[in-house]
Write an enzyme that holds these catalytic residues in place. Structure first.
Site, PDB file in Angstrom:
ATOM      1  N   ASP A  84       0.873  -1.175   0.000  1.00  0.00           N
ATOM      2  CA  ASP A  84       0.000   0.000   0.000  1.00  0.00           C
ATOM      3  C   ASP A  84       0.911   1.227   0.000  1.00  0.00           C
ATOM      4  OD1 ASP A  84      -1.949   1.873   0.413  1.00  0.00           O
ATOM      5  OD2 ASP A  84      -2.642   1.083   2.334  1.00  0.00           O
ATOM      6  N   PRO A  96      10.267   7.813  -0.610  1.00  0.00           N
ATOM      7  CA  PRO A  96      10.415   6.615   0.219  1.00  0.00           C
ATOM      8  C   PRO A  96       9.756   5.369  -0.366  1.00  0.00           C
ATOM      9  CG  PRO A  96       9.044   8.274   1.320  1.00  0.00           C
ATOM     10  CD  PRO A  96       9.623   8.915   0.104  1.00  0.00           C
TER      11      PRO A  96
END
Lengths: 284, 284
Positions: A155, A162
């Site tokens: 998800d 990141p």
């Protein structure tokens, strides 16, 4: 005075949201985090200027990420969520009493803490006794895990910042190993419409397809993401979201959902011809 | 200098398109007409400031409006299109050699003439020998027509301005009468997401449902319309888009389509739960 948040969906298209109040802003070790109250979408938050979750349509994303795999394999017991710091995916999964353990690995603890404070609609189930929170790099977390999880949900944000490592072949290989034989990998698979998203859609599908015997894509209407046409990947060692789909078992659970239902489950895997073709011609 | 076109999708949400050139602008007897060249969407045009057709995604709308009924009843011979001045619906229908006649009734001749000049991608088939253009009010055109058309397509703008009459009970009743026994009515049925569109979606569905024995809704991903989640209505005196669907016959025609296909046909009628519920609770 009028305050508008604006996100570039591509170089030539922008989406703007009228803001009541900019309620929080901070720069974490990993990214810029902002929370807003808006007129049309209620509370929402952004990472590095991109909308992640709005109160108005988060149910669509979280319904589709959680219930599609759960209705395919009702025996899922151990789950790993990578990313998903808002807690929405956890919330939907905790509705299944059959699930015994959910490990959630979010690299940025500040996202979780902010969502717990400002976005209880998604974060409210992070304290479920079955949930273990790990604030570390998901890429490293799955290294050397073998035959543990029945479901891994990636998800993630877009593959910049990141989230980038969560779109690599190495990472998907480790997910494959970490899954049980009936295991399912669900991943945020971008969108076919704008050039940046379409490129990343093809890239991640190509990588997953090279590792998993079964790799499909399903779609949903997500109005606050660029183009509103968004995709998840469904990959497995064999279990098939259509052939192994268990609508009767899922209906017996009596879960109320605002987007997902057993017709949508099947319908979501029917892709437009241009998307099918993009997913076939992966060399571009 | 940067030039951006902006459309309000709701009071609290805006969509903006970066413009290369504003190539045409005029005020017709009915509405404001503008054509633009853009970076992301190619050529596009607006009526009263709302995006109607862009080169980039018009194929989605026109595929879904034309092929869904044609694959349900391959014996459609006489067609009436109301609105659709850009010509895209005509273009898709002229690909069927089985169609004998297409009456197109567009209230605003200037829309047609401008599209013929500036948007050949959709307007190119308006000179097909089977096409009869009428520049008059579609509401009046269908009055007193009986048992003539196998397919009526209401390819309208939103129910404000010149499109308003195309969302009335009286008009839908006249469409019913104008249709043959196997006739199909397809209508632009708005969107479930933003308040204005959702209200109009319910209103028009309620009216059509009160007149036609069969009345269904199907959906598609239309990125340049508000929310990207758009709907058409499919109504008939009995013919059913799922039960009477003829995928094999349609495939035999060998038509290449970029969005529509036989899986999408079925998938498009699978609606999210929140949309199903809105369409059930029509009293609101």
């Amino acid at each position: 005075m009028e305050l508008w948040f604006t996100e570039n969906h591509s170089e030539g298209a922008r989406f703007s949201i009228k803001i009541k109040e900019h309620i929080h802003s901070e720069k974490s070790k990993f990214q810029q985090i902002d929370f807003f109250d808006s007129y049309e979408f209620g509370r929402f938050f952004t990472l590095d200027g991109y909308v992640m979750v709005t109160e108005k349509d988060e149910f669509i994303y979280h319904d589709m990420i959680a219930h599609a795999p759960m209705a395919t394999n009702p025996n899922i017991k151990n789950v790993l969520i990578i990313g998903g710091g808002d807690g929405g995916s956890v919330r939907e999964l905790t509705r299944y009493s059959s699930i015994e353990k959910i490990d959630m690995v979010e690299i940025d603890e500040r996202v979780v803490r902010c969502c717990q404070k400002y976005l209880p609609i998604t974060a409210s189930k992070l304290e479920d006794r079955r949930v273990n929170l790990y604030f570390e790099d998901g890429v490293k977390f799955v290294e050397n895990k073998e035959n543990i999880y029945d479901l891994i949900i990636v998800d993630s944000t877009d593959p910049i910042g990141p989230g980038e490592g969560l779109f690599t072949t190495e990472f998907y290989k480790n997910c494959y190993k970490a899954l049980t034989n009936n295991g399912i990998l669900i991943n945020q698979n971008e969108s076919p419409y704008y050039p940046f998203n379409a490129r990343e859609m093809k890239r991640s599908h190509k990588k997953i397809k090279s590792i998993f015997p079964l790799s499909k894509i399903y779609q949903f209407h997500m109005p606050t993401y660029g183009s509103g046409h968004w995709l998840f990947g469904f990959a497995s060692k064999g279990i098939d979201p259509i052939k192994d789909f268990k609508p009767k078992e899922w209906l017996k659970l009596g879960l109320k959902t605002k987007y997902y239902n057993i017709d949508i489950h099947k319908g979501a895997f029917a892709l437009p011809t241009y998307v099918q073709e993009m997913l076939k011609n992966l060399e571009d």
